[in-house]
Design a protein around this motif. Structure first.
Motif, short mmCIF file in Angstrom:
data_model
loop_
_atom_site.label_atom_id
_atom_site.label_comp_id
_atom_site.label_asym_id
_atom_site.label_seq_id
_atom_site.Cartn_x
_atom_site.Cartn_y
_atom_site.Cartn_z
N GLU A 62 11.81 -41.47 64.04
CA GLU A 62 10.93 -41.99 62.99
C GLU A 62 11.44 -41.59 61.61
N TRP A 63 11.95 -40.36 61.49
CA TRP A 63 12.40 -39.88 60.18
C TRP A 63 13.62 -40.66 59.70
N ARG A 64 14.56 -40.95 60.61
CA ARG A 64 15.76 -41.69 60.21
C ARG A 64 15.42 -43.10 59.76
N SER A 65 14.32 -43.64 60.29
CA SER A 65 13.90 -45.00 59.93
C SER A 65 12.99 -45.03 58.72
N THR A 66 12.63 -43.86 58.22
CA THR A 66 11.81 -43.78 57.01
C THR A 66 12.67 -44.14 55.80
N ALA A 67 12.16 -44.94 54.91
CA ALA A 67 12.92 -45.33 53.73
C ALA A 67 13.38 -44.10 52.97
N VAL A 68 14.61 -44.14 52.48
CA VAL A 68 15.16 -42.97 51.80
C VAL A 68 14.32 -42.59 50.59
N ARG A 143 26.00 -45.47 55.60
CA ARG A 143 25.85 -44.08 56.04
C ARG A 143 24.63 -43.95 56.95
N GLN A 144 24.86 -43.34 58.11
CA GLN A 144 23.80 -43.14 59.09
C GLN A 144 23.63 -41.65 59.37
N PRO A 145 22.38 -41.17 59.49
CA PRO A 145 22.17 -39.75 59.82
C PRO A 145 22.65 -39.43 61.23
N LEU A 146 22.82 -38.14 61.49
CA LEU A 146 23.40 -37.69 62.75
C LEU A 146 22.37 -37.40 63.82
N GLY A 147 21.28 -36.72 63.44
CA GLY A 147 20.28 -36.27 64.41
C GLY A 147 19.81 -34.88 64.05
N GLY A 173 18.25 -38.19 56.32
CA GLY A 173 17.58 -38.72 57.50
C GLY A 173 17.71 -37.90 58.76
N ASN A 174 18.30 -36.69 58.64
CA ASN A 174 18.39 -35.80 59.80
C ASN A 174 17.15 -34.93 59.91
N THR A 175 16.96 -34.31 61.06
CA THR A 175 15.97 -33.25 61.20
C THR A 175 16.71 -31.93 61.22
N PHE A 176 16.03 -30.86 60.81
CA PHE A 176 16.72 -29.63 60.41
C PHE A 176 16.11 -28.41 61.10
N ILE A 177 17.00 -27.52 61.58
CA ILE A 177 16.59 -26.24 62.17
C ILE A 177 17.34 -25.12 61.46
N GLY A 203 8.15 -31.55 62.66
CA GLY A 203 9.41 -31.59 63.37
C GLY A 203 10.62 -31.87 62.52
N VAL A 204 10.42 -32.27 61.25
CA VAL A 204 11.56 -32.59 60.40
C VAL A 204 12.26 -31.31 59.93
N VAL A 205 11.49 -30.29 59.57
CA VAL A 205 12.04 -28.99 59.18
C VAL A 205 11.46 -27.92 60.09
N ASN A 206 12.34 -27.10 60.66
CA ASN A 206 11.92 -26.06 61.59
C ASN A 206 12.66 -24.76 61.28
#
Length: 490
Positions: A62-68, A143-147, A173-177, A203-206
């Motif tokens: 969902e986050w990667r598909s969110t408008a920048v 440019r595409q995010p990685l995951g 557009g990535n999620t972060f740990i 879940g986007v920032v952990n």
């Protein structure tokens, strides 16, 4: 934002919730100025780490598909929150790390600058379009995010270095740990509280806590796509080789042994002032410190005398005390390590111009005064190894060419600075010195957030660095989209 409560135990921040790390091991966090207990950091269990990666993986689609433009809105709010809470965050940082409050405020400001730059992602992510790349064909790079991505950060800048990575990772557009240092984890917890307040989706920032086992688990996890690391060279090399071997994209910033060159044409008083700050700020515990000064013989004595006089006047004490110019080292064991290096320097024949062991410092805490060695051979241990403490070695150079050659003998390539009034020397320095961050008449070659943080040789493993455009490229893959619309009559 409140200061650290008594007997606080840190928790993980996972999927928008505060959770117990769940592991069997833990570590006590001590105030370096007093060695009093600040709190406890439990280490995460493997199951807790797996749950964190799973949460980041689930949030990614969902986050990667969110408008920048929408992705950067929480970053704008985070910037404001960091500014509003800068002073209390700095006090937390000083309490668990030991640096002065002024240094902590400056560190947080540097982190905020990275949030600002990452807010430019809508422009920075644009990768290019070429109509008529071939007959009837247009091509576009996207440019595409990685995951899910992981950052493992060190104790010496517990606010700034996480912010080298977090803003760029999520803006693209990535999620972060984040796995912060177990030595001073409360600053990362406070930042996570501001992240929560800023309104990032769950879940986007952990943030997770742990030690070596936690790091190894995360950097080899099947669902982690990229790893950012800052720390010592041996650990950086391990992280790079291990994570890359597991198929991850990796940027691993290692150690340093940076040099200052003082030319015979330099303004010596100015060089003394800036060298003092560079060598002893943060008690020498930073990868951009300059713990070796290579000085041309014509100005060596004047420079050495000025530096000793200035260092003797430095106020060493608790970081929250007014007037303190240098705080304690991070821990008792690290202080003992620095003392061993000083003893080695003496045994190898270095001349102690100023012995920090004799400085009158508070009885409690991990204090050590500024220490200066003179007439050091470039091959001596104190001129060669990363000490990560307030120890400065002075090396004589016959001339400017000799000074440049001495700098390039180091196996590290993080940074170097030159003091000169000769433009030809400055040009030669820029062209010939092998280091990723170079400064001329600048004590600390720290790039602004819109430039990448350089480093090479044994100071960096990878090819894309932190900050700026490099960070955008690191956290994205480029897809080339090739398009043709044949004429319907053909």
């Amino acid at each position: 934002m409140d200061s650290i409560p008594v007997d606080e135990t840190v928790r993980n921040y996972v999927d928008g919730e505060w959770r117990a790390p769940g592991g069997d091991d833990h570590q006590e966090v001590l105030n370096p100025a007093t060695n009093e207990r600040v709190g406890t950091v439990p280490f995460s269990s493997a199951a807790a780490l797996d749950e964190t990666v799973a949460a980041a993986h689930a949030a990614f689609q969902e986050w990667r598909s969110t408008a920048v433009e929408q992705r950067i809105q929480p970053l704008f709010r985070l910037k404001s929150l960091l500014e509003e809470n800068q002073e209390s965050l700095a006090e937390t940082l000083v309490t668990e790390h030991g640096k002065t409050k002024r240094e902590a405020m400056g560190e947080i400001r540097r982190g905020i600058e990275n949030v600002e730059v990452a807010c430019g992602a809508p422009t920075m992510m644009q990768a290019g379009h070429l109509p008529h790349a071939a007959p009837d064909i247009d091509e576009t790079a996207v440019r595409q995010p990685l995951g899910p991505v992981v950052a493992v950060t060190p104790f010496n800048f517990p606010a700034m270095i996480p912010l080298w990575f977090l803003p760029y990772a999520v803006a693209t557009g990535n999620t972060f740990i984040l796995k912060p240092s177990e030595r001073d984890p409360f600053t990362a917890v406070r930042i996570a509280e501001l992240v929560e307040e800023a309104g990032f989706p769950d879940g986007v920032v952990n943030v997770v806590h742990g030690g070596v086992d936690s790091v190894n688990h995360l950097i080899t996890h099947d669902d982690v796509e990229a790893v950012s690391f800052v720390g010592s060279t041996p650990v950086a090399q391990h992280v790079y080789e291990t994570a890359a071997g597991a198929g991850k994209r990796v940027q691993a910033q290692g150690g340093a042994k940076n040099h200052i060159v003082v030319s015979a044409t330099a303004d010596v008083d100015y060089a003394v002032e800036k060298t003092l700050s560079s060598a002893f700020a943060n008690a020498g515990q930073r990868c951009l410190a300059n713990p070796v000064a290579v000085v041309e013989d014509d100005v060596y004595d004047e420079f050495a005398d000025g530096l000793v006089a200035a260092a003797e006047e430095m106020t060493v004490g608790a970081g929250l005390d007014d007037g303190t110019e240098m705080g304690p080292l991070i821990s008792g064991p690290h202080r003992e390590s620095v003392l061993e290096y000083i003893e080695t320097g003496v045994e190898e024949g270095g001349t102690l111009l100023l012995d920090g062991r004799e400085r009158d410092v508070p009885a409690e805490g991990n204090y050590l005064g500024p220490t200066l060695f003179g007439d050091v051979d470039p091959d001596d241990t104190v001129a060669r190894d990363e000490i990560f403490g307030p120890v400065l070695a002075l090396v004589r150079a016959d001339d400017f060419d000799d000074a440049v050659a001495t700098v390039n003998r180091s196996r590290f390539g993080n940074a170097a600075s030159l003091f000169t009034s000769d433009g030809g020397e400055a040009r030669q320095f820029r062209l010939d010195v092998s280091a990723g961050n170079l400064g001329v008449n600048v004590g600390t070659a720290a790039p602004m957030a819109f430039f990448h943080f350089g480093g090479r040789d044994d100071s960096f493993f990878g090819d894309l660095h932190a900050q700026g455009d490099d960070a955008i490229r690191f956290y994205t893959d480029e897809t080339v989209y090739i398009e043709r619309w044949p004429d319907s009559d053909a």
